[in-house]
Design a protein around this motif. Structure first.
Motif, short mmCIF file in Angstrom:
data_model
loop_
_atom_site.label_atom_id
_atom_site.label_comp_id
_atom_site.label_asym_id
_atom_site.label_seq_id
_atom_site.Cartn_x
_atom_site.Cartn_y
_atom_site.Cartn_z
N UNK A 336 10.89 61.60 10.92
CA UNK A 336 10.92 60.80 12.14
C UNK A 336 12.32 60.79 12.74
N UNK A 337 12.38 60.66 14.07
CA UNK A 337 13.66 60.50 14.74
C UNK A 337 14.32 59.22 14.26
N UNK A 338 15.60 59.29 13.87
CA UNK A 338 16.24 58.13 13.27
C UNK A 338 17.73 58.15 13.58
N UNK A 339 18.35 56.96 13.46
CA UNK A 339 19.79 56.85 13.70
C UNK A 339 20.37 55.89 12.65
N UNK A 340 21.53 56.25 12.07
CA UNK A 340 22.16 55.43 11.03
C UNK A 340 23.66 55.32 11.30
N UNK A 341 24.17 54.09 11.28
CA UNK A 341 25.61 53.84 11.42
C UNK A 341 26.04 52.87 10.33
N UNK A 342 27.23 53.08 9.77
CA UNK A 342 27.73 52.21 8.70
C UNK A 342 29.09 51.64 9.08
N UNK A 343 29.20 50.31 9.01
CA UNK A 343 30.44 49.60 9.34
C UNK A 343 31.08 49.04 8.07
N UNK A 344 32.40 49.01 8.08
CA UNK A 344 33.17 48.28 7.07
C UNK A 344 33.78 47.07 7.78
N UNK A 345 33.53 45.88 7.25
CA UNK A 345 34.00 44.64 7.88
C UNK A 345 35.29 44.20 7.22
N UNK A 346 36.36 44.08 8.03
CA UNK A 346 37.64 43.60 7.54
C UNK A 346 37.86 42.15 7.88
N UNK A 347 39.03 41.63 7.56
CA UNK A 347 39.34 40.23 7.86
C UNK A 347 39.68 40.10 9.34
N UNK A 348 39.02 39.17 10.04
CA UNK A 348 39.33 39.00 11.47
C UNK A 348 40.72 38.42 11.65
N UNK A 349 41.44 38.94 12.64
CA UNK A 349 42.76 38.41 12.96
C UNK A 349 42.67 37.65 14.27
N UNK A 350 43.48 36.60 14.39
CA UNK A 350 43.44 35.80 15.62
C UNK A 350 43.91 36.64 16.79
N UNK A 351 43.13 36.61 17.85
CA UNK A 351 43.49 37.37 19.03
C UNK A 351 44.73 36.78 19.67
N UNK A 352 45.54 37.62 20.31
CA UNK A 352 46.74 37.17 20.99
C UNK A 352 46.35 36.21 22.11
N UNK A 353 47.03 35.08 22.15
CA UNK A 353 46.74 34.12 23.22
C UNK A 353 45.67 33.12 22.85
N UNK A 354 45.09 33.26 21.68
CA UNK A 354 44.00 32.35 21.28
C UNK A 354 44.53 30.93 21.11
N UNK A 355 45.77 30.82 20.60
CA UNK A 355 46.36 29.51 20.39
C UNK A 355 46.56 28.78 21.71
#
Length: 419
Positions: A336-355
């Motif tokens: 069957x037609x199929x699609x696969x993607x794999x992500x590695x999740x790292x630690x989120x960093x605070x975006x600039x200006x968020x404070x």
């Protein structure tokens, strides 16, 4: 159609004078829609994915049923023993390929393959070869916490349970409660003891529960990869359907990423898959996730075959790493037609200006160039801590200590401006 394909194969030499290439393409798409029974919209959408000659191969492959395949349940038996038992019952089969050590392809059978004593005893699962792929890519390890966000009827969930050797825990979720019946039945039949079945909208995660080592999201999709099984897809899909599905998939993939623990010692992975071949449901969704969640990155799927994902398509540019994703086609891989993607999740960093944004929401303005250093006096904070403790005890039904007579004063802050 053959004439159009021949001309378009070398348009510079074979094209008629005065006729544009687009005329031949439009004619070919119209003929494909008429001959194979597609609506014009879907015929054009699928045609645009391939070179001209390959497009015809794709449409032709959708008219042929895919091979019947089964997955050995290694919690109950070994593939060799299962194959021998089925051969003794008059089943003609062989291993699918080197990429899987549990799959068998059935060519013909003198007994119903879904009602043999081995099937009823949970020795195997009737499962399309393509649905092995996302689990192989996810590669769950023993003793991990795993979430299958859209799990019914349970082929992938039970495959994961086998890889994890019935250790750890798998949350098998499906938004449609009626579908959890077949899921639960397969979990019991195959002897999976580490599975918890639940029924939530996938978009409710991680509010329901999070902190998983790995998450599998086999997302709801248009089914353009399984047309050989469901011919109704040819005529019942419109532009609006793809827009709505793409929107849902983008919501789900962000929730899947947020459900993963970035501090997982063994995991921290998300696998996104669909049984569709369209770019809007695959590369576009993956690229969206990369933009919305900068702390994740695409990694190699670990699948030894498949066509790399598009990094550009019809004027759209995707992140360069999208080529690590994998596409599978009926005319190329006989599945069957199929699609696969794999992500590695790292630690989120605070975006600039968020404070600064956070302070603005609280109504506190900062002068340009101002740096702030906030210090707290523990004694002045004590009334607030005392009141918070009282509220917690009341919430638990306990009798709180008496409120301090002195009214809590406002906590002061020492702000040191940069010179």
């Amino acid at each position: 159609m053959r004439e159009c394909v021949r001309v378009l194969g070398n348009f510079a030499k074979r094209g008629e004078t005065g006729r544009a290439r687009t005329e031949y393409v439009d004619q070919l798409v119209s003929d494909i829609a008429s001959y194979y029974g597609y609506n014009d919209f879907l015929a054009e959408k699928l045609f645009s994915l391939f070179p001209v000659a390959e497009a015809i191969e794709f449409f032709e492959a959708n008219e042929v049923p895919r091979p019947v395949t089964i997955r050995t349940n290694t919690l109950r038996t070994r593939r060799r023993d299962l194959a021998q038992a089925l051969i003794n019952r008059g089943v003609n089969l062989e291993p699918i390929g080197k990429w899987t050590n549990v799959g068998l392809q059935v060519f013909e059978s003198s007994v119903p393959i879904g009602a043999t004593p081995e099937y009823l005893a949970g020795h195997y699962m009737l499962q399309a070869a393509s649905s092995f792929l996302p689990v192989i890519a996810l590669s769950p390890q023993p003793n991990e916490r795993v979430l299958d966000m859209a799990s019914a009827p349970g082929g992938k969930t039970t495959h994961m349970a086998a890889l994890m050797q019935n250790t750890g825990i798998i949350f098998a979720n499906d938004a449609t409660k009626a579908r959890t019946k077949s899921l639960t039945a397969n979990v019991h039949r195959l002897g999976c003891k580490n599975v918890i079945v639940c029924s939530y909208d996938g978009r409710e995660f991680p509010k329901v529960i999070g902190g998983f080592d790995r998450v599998l999201l086999d997302a709801p999709c248009s089914g353009t990869g399984v047309i050989s099984k469901d011919a109704s897809v040819k005529v019942n899909k419109s532009d609006r359907d793809f827009a709505l599905l793409s929107h849902l998939q983008k919501q789900l993939i962000l929730c899947a990423i947020d459900s993963v623990s970035p501090t997982s010692a063994t995991g921290g992975y998300v696998v996104y898959s669909t049984c569709s071949v369209t770019v809007d449901e695959n590369e576009a969704v993956v690229d969206y996730a990369l933009k919305k969640r900068p702390h994740v990155k695409l990694v190699d799927t670990g699948l030894e075959f498949g066509v790399p994902g598009f990094t550009k398509f019809r004027g759209k540019q995707f992140h360069e790493s999208v080529k690590l994703t994998r596409r599978f086609y009926p005319h190329v891989h006989n599945m069957d037609g199929f699609y696969v993607a794999k992500f590695k999740v790292g630690k989120p960093s605070k975006a600039k200006g968020e404070k600064e944004e956070e302070r603005e929401l609280k109504g506190i303005e900062m002068d340009e160039g101002e740096q702030e250093e906030i210090t707290f006096d523990p004694e002045e904070d004590q009334p607030y801590l005392h009141e918070a403790k009282r509220q917690r005890m009341k919430a638990k039904g306990l009798r709180p200590p008496p409120r301090n007579r002195a009214a809590p004063s406002t906590a002061t802050r020492t702000v040191t401006a940069a010179a």
